[in-house]
Design a protein around this motif. Structure first.
Motif, PDB file in Angstrom:
ATOM      1  N   LEU A   1      -3.850  25.342  35.055  1.00  0.00           N
ATOM      2  CA  LEU A   1      -5.190  24.958  34.610  1.00  0.00           C
ATOM      3  C   LEU A   1      -5.709  23.769  35.406  1.00  0.00           C
ATOM      4  O   LEU A   1      -6.888  23.733  35.804  1.00  0.00           O
ATOM      5  CB  LEU A   1      -5.163  24.627  33.115  1.00  0.00           C
ATOM      6  N   LEU A   2      -4.846  22.797  35.663  1.00  0.00           N
ATOM      7  CA  LEU A   2      -5.261  21.610  36.406  1.00  0.00           C
ATOM      8  C   LEU A   2      -5.521  21.923  37.879  1.00  0.00           C
ATOM      9  O   LEU A   2      -6.257  21.196  38.546  1.00  0.00           O
ATOM     10  CB  LEU A   2      -4.189  20.521  36.289  1.00  0.00           C
ATOM     11  N   ALA A   3      -4.908  22.992  38.402  1.00  0.00           N
ATOM     12  CA  ALA A   3      -5.119  23.351  39.807  1.00  0.00           C
ATOM     13  C   ALA A   3      -6.523  23.871  40.053  1.00  0.00           C
ATOM     14  O   ALA A   3      -6.983  23.875  41.200  1.00  0.00           O
ATOM     15  CB  ALA A   3      -4.080  24.394  40.233  1.00  0.00           C
ATOM     16  N   ARG A   4      -7.193  24.314  39.004  1.00  0.00           N
ATOM     17  CA  ARG A   4      -8.566  24.814  39.146  1.00  0.00           C
ATOM     18  C   ARG A   4      -9.433  24.217  38.044  1.00  0.00           C
ATOM     19  O   ARG A   4      -9.941  24.924  37.179  1.00  0.00           O
ATOM     20  CB  ARG A   4      -8.565  26.342  39.064  1.00  0.00           C
TER      21      ARG A   4
ATOM     22  N   THR B   1     -12.188  23.116  35.880  1.00  0.00           N
ATOM     23  CA  THR B   1     -13.564  23.592  35.718  1.00  0.00           C
ATOM     24  C   THR B   1     -14.461  22.436  35.269  1.00  0.00           C
ATOM     25  O   THR B   1     -13.979  21.432  34.738  1.00  0.00           O
ATOM     26  CB  THR B   1     -13.614  24.711  34.669  1.00  0.00           C
ATOM     27  N   PRO B   2     -15.772  22.566  35.466  1.00  0.00           N
ATOM     28  CA  PRO B   2     -16.681  21.524  34.967  1.00  0.00           C
ATOM     29  C   PRO B   2     -16.552  21.309  33.461  1.00  0.00           C
ATOM     30  O   PRO B   2     -16.690  20.171  32.978  1.00  0.00           O
ATOM     31  CB  PRO B   2     -18.063  22.056  35.343  1.00  0.00           C
ATOM     32  N   ALA B   3     -16.290  22.385  32.717  1.00  0.00           N
ATOM     33  CA  ALA B   3     -16.142  22.237  31.271  1.00  0.00           C
ATOM     34  C   ALA B   3     -14.938  21.385  30.926  1.00  0.00           C
ATOM     35  O   ALA B   3     -15.019  20.482  30.080  1.00  0.00           O
ATOM     36  CB  ALA B   3     -16.015  23.620  30.619  1.00  0.00           C
ATOM     37  N   LEU B   4     -13.811  21.638  31.569  1.00  0.00           N
ATOM     38  CA  LEU B   4     -12.606  20.843  31.317  1.00  0.00           C
ATOM     39  C   LEU B   4     -12.828  19.393  31.707  1.00  0.00           C
ATOM     40  O   LEU B   4     -12.504  18.470  30.942  1.00  0.00           O
ATOM     41  CB  LEU B   4     -11.434  21.433  32.094  1.00  0.00           C
ATOM     42  N   ALA B   5     -13.370  19.162  32.894  1.00  0.00           N
ATOM     43  CA  ALA B   5     -13.625  17.793  33.337  1.00  0.00           C
ATOM     44  C   ALA B   5     -14.586  17.076  32.395  1.00  0.00           C
ATOM     45  O   ALA B   5     -14.418  15.884  32.091  1.00  0.00           O
ATOM     46  CB  ALA B   5     -14.197  17.800  34.758  1.00  0.00           C
TER      47      ALA B   5
END
Length: 332
Positions: A144-147, A149-153
């Motif tokens: 998940l951290l390798a990609r 997303t704007p939502a996660l950030a």
């Protein structure tokens, strides 16, 4: 858990005569090493294979993860947690090193033994032919951290910024001996609440997470808010307080220090809960149901892809299965 506690006590008694456990770094290193040995021994028992076959059966990377993360790092974190709790009740390790040092070695070893055994048992189930979508080794989180997303950030930033803002506002009102407790209470509730929202955000894009939140019963929301929300937020807060006091050797009196701790707790909780929601969404697409208690477990959340037959063979109660069915019906 009882035997590792006795072994840790024996190591403490022996080390007490050969080195200075009044030095925090020495204590933490020793506790980490004891937890490291405990982790691999408990994992082997749960795994059900001899030591000589562990590396060939599970691979050097997974064994290294057990040793380094579940053993050493987790043991050091729990030692800091114990020292911080004792400091809060007036039993300062810096003033009375013997008692806190003993507890900071015994308690982490017992907790590490429990969790390493559980992970080993999960690996035994996997090797016995039960299907798993993921294994609780952090691979899913790294993916998940390798990609990002704007939502996660955005959710991680929201957790960090909101906790920092509340911490700075509280620092202007409360100071002195009550500041640590007040900061801990406010940061825990804020990070736990953000974590709850981030969990639903991890399940759906756009406004879909709001639909999932509104359609979930309030009793289920309270359960998740309590665990892992409040429980893990308070744990991270105390670990960071212990690190500031005994590793950085900084008194917990600076508003900037409080804000830094608050930001880390808020960001980590948002990341962790978003990941749980993300995994829940993946598992919802798989055949079979997943009890919510497993989805909130920090180390056994890899038991996510089992079929209904596999779930029926575990120690999960019938009430947990009914609870999960109701949760899936509400979210759908």
């Amino acid at each position: 858990m009882f035997v590792p506690g006795l072994v840790a006590f024996a190591v403490y008694r022996s080390a007490k005569h050969g080195m200075s456990l009044a030095e925090p770094v020495t204590l933490l290193l020793l506790s980490g090493l004891v937890s490291l040995v405990t982790a691999i021994c408990a994992y082997r028992v749960g795994r059900g294979v001899p030591f000589a076959q562990l590396a060939s059966a599970d691979g050097a990377r997974r064994i290294g993860w057990i040793l380094a993360w579940i053993g050493f790092v987790y043991g050091v974190q729990l030692s800091l947690l114990v020292l911080a709790l004792l400091w809060l009740v007036g039993y300062d390790y810096a003033k009375h090193p013997d008692g806190p040092a003993m507890m900071a070695m015994i308690i982490p070893s017992t907790a590490v033994a429990r969790d390493a055994f559980e992970i080993g048992y999960v690996r035994w189930l996997e090797a016995s032919g039960r299907p798993f979508v993921t294994f609780p080794d952090g691979a899913g989180l790294r993916a998940l951290l390798a990609r990002v997303t704007p939502a996660l950030a955005g959710w991680v930033a929201a957790g960090a910024v909101s906790c920092v803002g509340l911490s700075m506002l509280l620092a202007a009102v409360v100071s002195g001996d009550m500041a640590v407790l007040a900061q801990g209470a406010v940061v825990t509730m804020a990070a736990g609440t953000v974590g709850l929202l981030a969990f639903f955000a991890g399940q759906g894009a756009g406004a879909a997470w709001m639909t999932g939140l509104s359609s979930t019963r309030w009793t289920e929301l309270v359960k998740f808010w309590w665990w892992p929300g409040l429980a893990f937020a308070s744990t991270y807060y105390l670990v960071l307080v212990g690190g500031c006091l005994y590793v950085l050797k900084q008194p917990m009196s600076s508003p900037g220090l409080f804000a830094g701790v608050a930001g880390l707790v808020g960001g980590v909780m948002a990341l962790y809960c978003y990941y749980l929601g993300h995994r829940r969404e993946i598992e919802n697409r798989q055949p079979g149901g997943v009890p919510s208690a497993l989805l909130r477990c920090p180390f056994v959340m890899g038991i996510l892809g089992k079929s209904r037959e596999a779930i029926a063979g575990t120690a999960l109660t019938e009430s947990a299965a009914v609870f999960d069915k109701n949760s899936q019906r509400a979210s759908s």
